[in-house]
Scaffold this motif. Structure first.
Motif, PDB file in Angstrom:
ATOM      1  N   UNK A 126       8.196  10.860  17.567  1.00 30.15           N
ATOM      2  CA  UNK A 126       6.909  10.080  17.935  1.00 30.15           C
ATOM      3  C   UNK A 126       6.678   9.160  16.775  1.00 30.15           C
ATOM      4  N   UNK A 127       6.420   7.713  17.150  1.00 32.50           N
ATOM      5  CA  UNK A 127       6.201   6.813  16.218  1.00 32.50           C
ATOM      6  C   UNK A 127       4.688   6.501  16.111  1.00 32.50           C
ATOM      7  N   UNK A 170       7.309   1.029   7.646  1.00 33.09           N
ATOM      8  CA  UNK A 170       8.096  -0.474   7.695  1.00 33.09           C
ATOM      9  C   UNK A 170       6.800  -1.088   7.741  1.00 33.09           C
ATOM     10  N   UNK A 171       6.929  -2.485   7.296  1.00 28.40           N
ATOM     11  CA  UNK A 171       5.794  -3.574   7.375  1.00 28.40           C
ATOM     12  C   UNK A 171       6.389  -4.669   8.227  1.00 28.40           C
ATOM     13  N   UNK A 201       2.645   8.084   4.018  1.00 29.12           N
ATOM     14  CA  UNK A 201       2.953   7.096   5.034  1.00 29.12           C
ATOM     15  C   UNK A 201       3.225   5.701   3.901  1.00 29.12           C
ATOM     16  N   UNK A 202       3.255   6.038   2.578  1.00 31.60           N
ATOM     17  CA  UNK A 202       3.609   5.051   1.753  1.00 31.60           C
ATOM     18  C   UNK A 202       2.658   4.021   1.645  1.00 31.60           C
ATOM     19  N   UNK A 203       1.223   4.259   1.983  1.00 30.98           N
ATOM     20  CA  UNK A 203       0.077   3.421   1.781  1.00 30.98           C
ATOM     21  C   UNK A 203      -0.690   3.941   0.607  1.00 30.98           C
ATOM     22  N   UNK A 255       5.039   3.948  11.249  1.00 32.48           N
ATOM     23  CA  UNK A 255       5.327   5.052  10.288  1.00 32.48           C
ATOM     24  C   UNK A 255       6.399   5.760  10.803  1.00 32.48           C
ATOM     25  N   UNK A 256       7.531   6.092   9.908  1.00 36.67           N
ATOM     26  CA  UNK A 256       8.434   6.633  10.134  1.00 36.67           C
ATOM     27  C   UNK A 256       8.245   8.304  10.535  1.00 36.67           C
ATOM     28  N   UNK A 257       7.001   8.728   9.885  1.00 33.30           N
ATOM     29  CA  UNK A 257       6.702  10.240   9.932  1.00 33.30           C
ATOM     30  C   UNK A 257       7.988  11.012   8.951  1.00 33.30           C
ATOM     31  N   UNK A 258       8.524  10.262   8.079  1.00 31.82           N
ATOM     32  CA  UNK A 258       9.467  10.921   7.426  1.00 31.82           C
ATOM     33  C   UNK A 258       9.069  11.149   6.102  1.00 31.82           C
TER      34      UNK A 258
END
Ligand code: GLA
Length: 376
Positions: free
Chosen positions: A360-361, A333-334, A112-114, A199-202
Motif C-alpha cells: 500500500x502506498x 519521494x517528493x 517517512x524521512x520527514x 511514502x514507500x513504507x520502507x
C-alpha cells in the motif's frame, strides 16, 4: 513565589517535520540545503517537578519511561532517546535542571524521512528553553538537537533537519549555507502545483550505518584532495576537476560519492535561479537529476524509491519532477505535481505500487508551515 507557580505550569511546545526541495547529503559537507517546515508537528507538554524524577509518556506509543536526572541514558525503547538526548546535552553543558514530566505526541509520520526525530528534539528544546529561562537562540537549539542525535541515536546527521524545524516560515523555503549558517527565506510560489510525498513504507535498517559510511567516504575524498590542495577543507571547496585529478585515480567509489555532492551543490544554486525566474519546469528537471545522482552515484536509494520516481516520469502531463528525499534507504519521494492532477495521479501511483510491489502506498500533500513555537 515564582518557583512554586513555575512548578505548576504546563508548557506546550510544538515543532514541525520538514521537507527538503533539493540539496541532499550536502549539509554535513558544508554545502547548501533548501528545506521547509511542514504542517505536521511533534508536541511536548512539559511540567517541572520538585524532585529529580523524569517521567516521559508517549501518547502515540502508549508507553511511559521513567528515570532520574543522574541517570539520563539511552533507552532500548527508542522514542525516549529523542527527549533524553537533548536533556543530556544541556546537562553536559552545565545547565541546572530539575526533574520533570513530559507528554509527547504528534502527527509527523515516523520513518517517512520527514524528520520526526528532529521535530521531537526541537519541541523538547523549546519547552526546556521556556521552562528554565535558558535564553538559547534558535541556531544554538538546532546545533544542540544535532549533537543529541549524534550521541543518542548514533547517526552523524547534519544541521538541516532541526534548522528547518525551528526556522520554517509559511510560504517559504530556506536556502541555508551549512558552512557559514547564513540563510535566506526564498518565497515558494508554485501556484497551480503541489508538493506531494509518496511514502514507500520502507524503513531500512541500513539507513543509519550507511549514512555514517557516506559521511566517512566524503571525508576520505576531502583528505585526498587536501593532500594536494590544502585550501580545501570540505567538499564545498572542491571542484570536479580536483576530484578527477586527486580522487578518481585512487578510489572510484569515493570519487562517485564526492562527485554527487559537488554536482548537487551546483544544482541547488541553479534550482534556486529557476525558482527566482518562475521556471518550474527547469526546477522539476533538477529534482529528477538529483534522484539520478542519489541512486547511481551516492547509492542511497532503494528499489521502491526508484520505482516511485520511474512511475512519476510516466506522467509528464501531471509531474514536473520527482526524487527520493532525506537520508535514503526508504522514506518518501517528493514530487512536484499539477494541482488539478494530484488526485488522479495519486490514484494511479497507488494502483501501480500495489500491482508491482504488493504494498500500500501512502500519499500526503506537503503544506509548508511555520517553525516551532510555544503554544499559548
Ligand atoms: C538526514 C539527516 C540530514 C541530511 C539528510 C540528507 O535527514 O538528518 O542532516 O543529511 O539526511 O540530506
Amino acid at each position: 513565589m515564582k518557583e512554586s507557580t513555575d512548578h505548576a505550569k504546563v508548557i506546550v511546545a510544538r515543532s514541525p517535520g520538514r521537507i527538503n526541495l533539493i540539496g541532499e547529503h550536502t549539509d554535513y559537507n558544508n554545502g547548501y540545503v533548501l528545506p521547509a517546515a511542514i504542517d505536521k508537528a511533534a508536541y511536548v507538554a512539559f511540567k517541572k517537578r520538585q524532585d529529580d524524577k523524569i517521567i516521559l509518556t508517549s501518547r502515540d506509543f502508549k508507553e511511559t519511561h521513567e528515570t532520574i536526572l543522574d541517570k539520563v541514558e539511552r533507552s532500548e525503547k527508542g522514542w525516549p532517546n529523542y527527549l533524553l538526548g537533548v536533556v543530556d546535552q544541556l546537562l553536559k553543558a552545565g545547565v541546572a535542571l530539575t526533574g520533570f514530566e513530559v507528554e509527547l505526541w504528534g502527527d509527523v509520520p515516523a520513518g517517512a524521512g520527514l524528520s520526526s526525530s528532529a521535530a521531537v528534539e526541537c519541541a523538547m528544546l523549546l519547552a526546556l528553553n521556556e521552562a528554565y529561562h535558558l535564553d538559547m537562540d534558535r541556531m544554538k537549539m538546532a546545533q544542540t538537537a544535532q549533537s543529541a542525535e549524534h550521541a543518542f541515536a548514533g547517526v552523524k546527521v547534519g544541521i538541516m533537519d532541526p534548522f528547518a524545524s525551528l526556522f520554517g516560515k509559511e510560504g517559504h523555503v530556506m536556502r541555508l549555507d551549512c558552512r557559514s549558517l547564513d540563510f535566506v527565506y526564498v518565497p515558494f510560489h508554485t501556484e497551480g502545483y503541489k508538493l506531494v510525498l509518496c511514502d514507500s513504507g520502507v524503513h531500512h535498517s541500513l539507513a543509519s550505518s550507511e549514512y555514517n559510511v557516506r559521511r566517512q567516504q566524503c571525508e576520505a575524498g576531502v583528505a585526498m584532495v587536501a593532500a594536494h590542495r590544502p585550501e580545501v577543507h570540505s567538499l564545498r571547496d572542491a571542484t570536479l576537476p580536483m576530484l578527477e585529478a586527486y580522487v578518481a585515480p585512487k578510489d572510484d567509489l569515493v570519487f562517485r560519492r564526492c562527485k554527487y555532492v559537488v554536482e548537487e551543490n551546483a544544482r541547488l544554486i541553479e534550482a534556486c535561479n529557476n525558482l527566482e525566474d518562475g521556471d518550474l519546469i527547469g526546477f522539476g528537471k533538477r529534482l529528477y537529476q538529483t534522484h539520478e545522482g542519489l541512486s547511481h552515484l551516492y547509492e542511497v536509494s532503494c528499489p521502491e524509491l526508484d520505482f516511485l520516481v520511474e512511475e512519476a516520469r510516466k506522467h509528464p502531463e501531471a509531474v514536473l519532477g520527482s526524487r527520493m528525499m532525506g537520508g535514503g534507504f526508504g522514506g518518501c519521494t517528493l514530487s512536484l505535481v499539477k494541482e488539478g492532477a494530484v488526485e488522479s495521479w495519486s490514484a494511479a501511483m497507488k494502483v501501480a505500487y500495489q500491482k508491482d510491489l504488493g504494498k500500500e502506498l501512502k500519499i500526503y500533500v506537503a503544506n509548508i508551515g511555520n517553525g516551532g513555537n510555544i503554544q499559548h
